[in-house]
Design a protein around this motif. Structure first.
Motif, mmCIF file in Angstrom:
data_model
loop_
_atom_site.group_PDB
_atom_site.id
_atom_site.type_symbol
_atom_site.label_atom_id
_atom_site.label_comp_id
_atom_site.label_asym_id
_atom_site.label_seq_id
_atom_site.Cartn_x
_atom_site.Cartn_y
_atom_site.Cartn_z
ATOM 1 N N VAL A 435 0.943 -1.051 -0.043
ATOM 2 C CA VAL A 435 -0.131 -0.057 -0.004
ATOM 3 C C VAL A 435 0.821 1.169 -0.189
ATOM 4 N N TYR A 436 0.523 2.291 -0.941
ATOM 5 C CA TYR A 436 1.493 3.421 -1.161
ATOM 6 C C TYR A 436 0.429 4.598 -0.751
ATOM 7 N N ASP A 437 -0.956 4.601 -0.671
ATOM 8 C CA ASP A 437 -1.854 5.593 -0.485
ATOM 9 C C ASP A 437 -3.042 4.993 0.203
ATOM 10 N N LYS A 438 -2.792 4.805 1.473
ATOM 11 C CA LYS A 438 -3.956 3.931 2.301
ATOM 12 C C LYS A 438 -5.277 4.556 2.117
ATOM 13 N N GLU A 439 -5.193 5.952 2.161
ATOM 14 C CA GLU A 439 -6.522 6.667 2.394
ATOM 15 C C GLU A 439 -7.338 6.354 0.952
ATOM 16 N N GLN A 509 9.855 3.100 -7.791
ATOM 17 C CA GLN A 509 11.068 2.082 -7.422
ATOM 18 C C GLN A 509 10.480 1.290 -6.588
ATOM 19 N N ALA A 510 9.704 1.566 -5.439
ATOM 20 C CA ALA A 510 9.342 0.708 -4.383
ATOM 21 C C ALA A 510 8.210 -0.179 -4.947
ATOM 22 N N ALA A 511 7.418 0.468 -5.935
ATOM 23 C CA ALA A 511 6.288 -0.332 -6.725
ATOM 24 C C ALA A 511 6.866 -1.229 -7.506
ATOM 25 N N ARG A 512 7.892 -1.078 -8.175
ATOM 26 C CA ARG A 512 8.275 -1.969 -9.125
ATOM 27 C C ARG A 512 9.034 -3.208 -8.437
ATOM 28 N N LYS A 513 9.393 -2.934 -7.271
ATOM 29 C CA LYS A 513 10.240 -3.700 -6.286
ATOM 30 C C LYS A 513 9.164 -4.893 -5.768
ATOM 31 N N ASP A 514 8.078 -4.327 -5.399
ATOM 32 C CA ASP A 514 7.116 -4.922 -4.601
ATOM 33 C C ASP A 514 6.413 -5.926 -5.770
ATOM 34 N N ILE A 515 5.944 -5.224 -6.995
ATOM 35 C CA ILE A 515 5.400 -6.103 -7.828
ATOM 36 C C ILE A 515 6.087 -7.304 -8.207
ATOM 37 N N GLU A 516 7.520 -7.149 -8.428
ATOM 38 C CA GLU A 516 8.203 -8.062 -8.802
ATOM 39 C C GLU A 516 8.365 -9.341 -7.511
ATOM 40 N N ARG A 517 8.447 -8.898 -6.413
ATOM 41 C CA ARG A 517 8.467 -9.675 -5.159
ATOM 42 C C ARG A 517 7.248 -10.657 -5.191
ATOM 43 N N LEU A 518 6.050 -9.929 -5.488
ATOM 44 C CA LEU A 518 4.733 -10.720 -5.251
ATOM 45 C C LEU A 518 4.607 -11.548 -6.369
ATOM 46 N N LYS A 519 5.083 -11.085 -7.695
ATOM 47 C CA LYS A 519 5.165 -12.170 -8.719
ATOM 48 C C LYS A 519 5.780 -13.286 -8.426
ATOM 49 N N ALA A 520 7.154 -13.185 -8.065
ATOM 50 C CA ALA A 520 7.965 -14.176 -7.624
ATOM 51 C C ALA A 520 7.502 -14.956 -6.642
ATOM 52 N N GLU A 521 6.852 -14.687 -5.751
ATOM 53 C CA GLU A 521 6.051 -15.425 -4.736
ATOM 54 C C GLU A 521 4.855 -16.326 -5.322
ATOM 55 N N GLY A 522 4.515 -16.093 -6.856
ATOM 56 C CA GLY A 522 3.366 -16.817 -7.122
ATOM 57 C C GLY A 522 1.945 -16.077 -6.949
ATOM 58 N N LEU A 523 1.985 -14.927 -6.542
ATOM 59 C CA LEU A 523 0.501 -14.324 -6.310
ATOM 60 C C LEU A 523 0.088 -13.775 -7.772
ATOM 61 N N THR A 524 -1.217 -13.654 -7.644
ATOM 62 C CA THR A 524 -1.901 -12.960 -8.950
ATOM 63 C C THR A 524 -2.050 -11.726 -8.289
ATOM 64 N N LEU A 525 -1.796 -10.717 -9.000
ATOM 65 C CA LEU A 525 -1.926 -9.033 -8.883
ATOM 66 C C LEU A 525 -3.026 -8.381 -9.116
ATOM 67 N N VAL A 526 -3.534 -7.698 -8.418
ATOM 68 C CA VAL A 526 -4.476 -6.571 -8.827
ATOM 69 C C VAL A 526 -4.153 -5.325 -8.169
ATOM 70 N N ILE A 527 -3.571 -4.634 -9.335
ATOM 71 C CA ILE A 527 -3.151 -3.507 -9.131
ATOM 72 C C ILE A 527 -4.112 -1.991 -9.095
ATOM 73 N N VAL A 528 -4.081 -1.130 -8.271
ATOM 74 C CA VAL A 528 -4.943 -0.128 -8.280
ATOM 75 C C VAL A 528 -4.093 1.348 -8.462
ATOM 76 N N ALA A 529 -4.392 2.024 -9.358
ATOM 77 C CA ALA A 529 -3.768 3.078 -9.634
ATOM 78 C C ALA A 529 -4.578 4.383 -10.209
ATOM 79 N N ASP A 530 -3.985 5.703 -10.222
ATOM 80 C CA ASP A 530 -4.485 6.732 -10.909
ATOM 81 C C ASP A 530 -3.605 6.971 -12.018
ATOM 82 N N GLU A 531 -3.626 8.179 -12.677
ATOM 83 C CA GLU A 531 -2.962 8.658 -13.935
ATOM 84 C C GLU A 531 -1.536 9.072 -13.385
#
Length: 725
Positions: A435-439, A509-531
């Motif tokens: 989580v990068y923007d909890k609100e 950089q934190a987001a890229r690192k976390d995405i690669e880590r979660l993928k490496a652990e075999g998890l399916t990703l659901v990403i939430v973002a704005d522009e």
């Protein structure tokens, strides 16, 4: 087809011979007679008078109190009454139920054997004080009441040059009487009668255990129609009917609770002893018992299509299949009996003709060889153990569709698992978040996913509810094919989906690192973002069943040397689940046809069973040496599988395999024992030490031990321990 219960079947081999005779009658081609179940199935156009005449030639008869499973019951009743009233009025077996009649036959046999033994002992005691003719008369009387049925069957067989157990015993009795061995002849008749009684009681015990299992089916239901309640047969229930089930009553068929709440005992279906809570909207199984409260249930399946009906049908069919071992024993017995007769003739002729032996002595030895040669224990070595094993598994909610599959279950050394719904629950859950923007992260995710029925959306919503975040209100939602969802909320554009949905979004950089880590652990990703950037990531996994790791460990302890996971999920996910549950190897990214190829590859180096629950598992289940389906899975998997676990978990599988292995061990021990005792007895002929009573005791001893060993399969150590506590 008409179906009848047959009483008085003396042995598996005799049942097979009776079946062959019935098949030779007009319209008898498709007739079957099962020794294991005691059931006769015949065409409705066959002459039941002729069928009964064939059965009576072997001391068997149709139990008039039973006419289950007939396609035309009215024909069954008519033909049945006609055949008895028209030709065999005095030979009426209709009194009482089948069980009582069988019990009565057993008691009569016991009385006759006790009387024969008493007369035998009395004759020995009085022989010195009464004329020889009187003693002989007492011996003959004892022989007649204990061995008359066997003797008459043997005489008929001799007239047709047919040699089986009864023929051998008849020749032995006649020979013993001709050489004046009255005591020995009487003892042979009594012990053989006792042997047949014990053999019949052993098989009947296994049958009764199975029948008690089949009696869980409800007979009637309370139908609610037009505001009134009335009792109706369950066979008359239709889909959509509403039934009332009070406390202590059985639910008549599969359905859905529409009113009331209660706990329900589903042990008859799943083998689970703990009750399951049921409330409005929840499914229930026919045959399960309502513990307390009152339930109104909408019938979803006619009884014949219900889970219980399928179970009972599969269990009954399972008893009637023949295993390779049984088929071999039947073929072996066919040649074994004439071979024994030839050996006996050689024993009688060779010593007197070539070695100067005494004719009477070697005639006596030859008669003893005939008795030793009776294949009772050998033929009985398999069926009781198999029926007991099928029954024991059915009690645990494990349906083995035939003895051949139970035998195979005890031989497997490699078990292949599907992943989804088998080792895992098949229900995605959020395992990790970044989580990068909890609100905004949770509220935006909830706002977008709250109207979706997708499994991943449900997992996200379940997690958001735990966090306690309020859902935002989207102004506009648009689906992006193969990517995810784009939504407009409070004038801003948001994205929710996989990596493709956020390709154009700047990533820290934190987001890229976390995405690669979660993928490496075999998890399916659901990403939430704005522009402007990523708000957070849900790492979703299929939740592993809590019992999977312990079950896999128990399977390894039970002798399974390889456990393999086959899945369509990508390899990283497969490896993660494999490591968590302890399987020895895993293969990911497999299509259904690739699973089949992998099964064939595994089969080249072992006995393979495949377990799964989905439609895509059916081809692999069919191609495996043994297919095992989860009972709450799809109908196609259940229909294709050889074994069905009625529970929604694997917890009972290790015990089922242990039962299969135990049945195989017992069958092997039975065969070795039956042949070993006979071999020892036959070796006694070399020094001329074999006697008629040693011969019959060796055969009877083998039969008793084989029967008792087979019935130990029915014993449940856990239940006995609970009873003691």
């Amino acid at each position: 087809m008409l179906e009848f219960r047959v009483k008085g079947l003396s042995c598996a081999n005799c049942s097979r011979e009776l079946e062959q005779k019935i098949q030779k009658l007009e319209h008898g081609e498709g007739s079957t007679l099962s020794y294991n179940t005691g059931k006769l199935k015949v065409d409705e156009h066959i002459s039941l008078a002729e069928v009964e005449q064939i059965l009576r030639s072997d001391g068997a008869y149709i139990d008039q109190s039973y006419a289950g499973g007939t396609s035309h019951p009215e024909h069954a009743g008519h033909h049945h009454r006609h055949s008895h009233a028209g030709e065999h009025g005095a030979h009426d077996h209709s009194a009482g139920d089948g069980h009582n009649h069988s019990h009565g036959s057993t008691n009569r046999m016991k009385v006759l054997l006790i009387a024969a033994a008493a007369v035998f002992v009395l004759a020995i005691g009085l022989q010195q004080f009464i004329p020889d003719v009187a003693a002989i008369a007492m011996y003959l009387f004892s022989i007649a009441i204990s061995g008359y049925v066997t003797f008459m069957k043997g005489l008929r067989n001799l007239a047709r040059f047919k040699f089986n157990i009864d023929t051998l015993m008849t020749i032995a009795l006649i020979g013993a009487v001709l050489i004046g061995e009255w005591k020995e002849a009487t003892l042979v008749a009594i012990l053989f009668g006792l042997n047949e009684l014990l053999e019949g009681m052993g098989m009947e015990k296994a049958r009764r255990s199975m029948e008690s299992l089949l009696q869980v089916a409800p007979k009637e239901a309370v139908l609610i129609a037009g505001g009134r309640e009335r009792v109706v047969p369950i066979s008359s229930l239709e889909i959509g009917d509403i039934v009332l089930v009070r406390a202590g009553e059985k639910i008549p068929s599969d359905g859905t609770v529409i009113a009331g709440s209660s706990s329900v005992n589903e042990a008859a279906i799943t083998g689970e002893s703990l009750p399951v809570d049921k409330a409005e909207g929840q499914p229930v199984f026919g045959g399960s018992i309502n513990n307390e409260g009152v339930l109104q249930v909408r019938i979803d399946k006619a009884y014949k299509d219900s889970s219980l009906a399928k179970i009972l049908h599969l269990v009954e069919e399972a008893q009637e299949t023949k295993t390779p071992t049984e088929l071999f024993i039947n073929r072996f017995a066919k040649y074994y009996t004439p071979l024994i007769l030839a050996v006996a003739i050689l024993v009688v002729l060779v010593p007197p003709l070539l070695l100067g032996g005494d004719w009477k002595t070697w005639l006596y030895q030859g008669l003893a060889v005939l008795i030793v040669g009776c294949p009772c224990a050998l033929i009985l070595s398999s069926p009781i153990a198999l029926v007991s094993g099928i029954t024991r598994n059915a009690r645990n909610g494990i349906l083995v569709k035939g003895g051949v599959f139970l035998e195979q279950l005890g031989k497997i050394d490699t078990l292949a698992f599907d992943k989804t719904g088998t080792l895992t629950l098949g229900e995605p859950h959020v395992e990790q978040t970044a989580v990068y923007d909890k609100e905004r992260f949770y509220s935006i995710a909830a706002g977008i996913e709250k109207t979706s029925s997708h499994p991943l959306a449900k997992a996200v919503m379940k997690h958001v509810e735990k966090v306690g975040a309020a859902a935002a209100e989207p102004e506009d939602i648009r689906t992006l094919s193969g990517q995810g969802i784009e939504a407009r909320i409070d004038g801003r554009t948001y994205y929710l989906g996989n990596e493709k949905s956020v390709e154009s979004v700047p990533k820290s950089q934190a987001a890229r690192k976390d995405i690669e880590r979660l993928k490496a652990e075999g998890l399916t990703l659901v990403i939430v973002a704005d522009e402007h950037g990523i708000l957070g990531v849900f790492g979703i996994a299929d939740e592993i069943r809590p019992e999977s790791a312990e079950t896999v460990a128990a399977l390894h302890r039970s002798g399974i040397r390889r456990t393999v996971m086959l899945t369509g999920d990508h390899q990283r996910t497969a490896e993660k689940v494999a490591a968590a549950v302890g399987v020895t190897s895993c293969y990911g990214g497999l299509l259904p046809e690739q699973k089949v190829e992998k099964i064939k590859e595994l089969a080249s180096d072992g006995q393979v069973a495949m377990i799964g629950d989905g439609i895509n598992d059916a081809p692999a289940l069919a191609s495996a040496g043994l297919g095992i389906a989860m009972g709450k899975g799809t109908d196609s998997a259940i229909e294709t599988a050889d074994i069905v676990l009625m529970q929604d978990h694997l917890g009972k599988l290790p015990e089922a395999i242990s039962i299969g292995k135990k049945v195989n061990r017992i069958i092997k021990a039975n065969i070795a024992l039956a042949l070993g005792l006979k071999l020892i007895a036959l070796l006694l002929t070399i020094p001329g030490l074999l006697t008629l009573w040693i011969a019959i005791l060796s055969d009877m001893g083998a039969t008793i031990i084989v029967t008792l060993l087979s019935l130990t399969v029915l014993l449940d150590r856990k239940r006995r321990a609970e009873t003691r506590i």
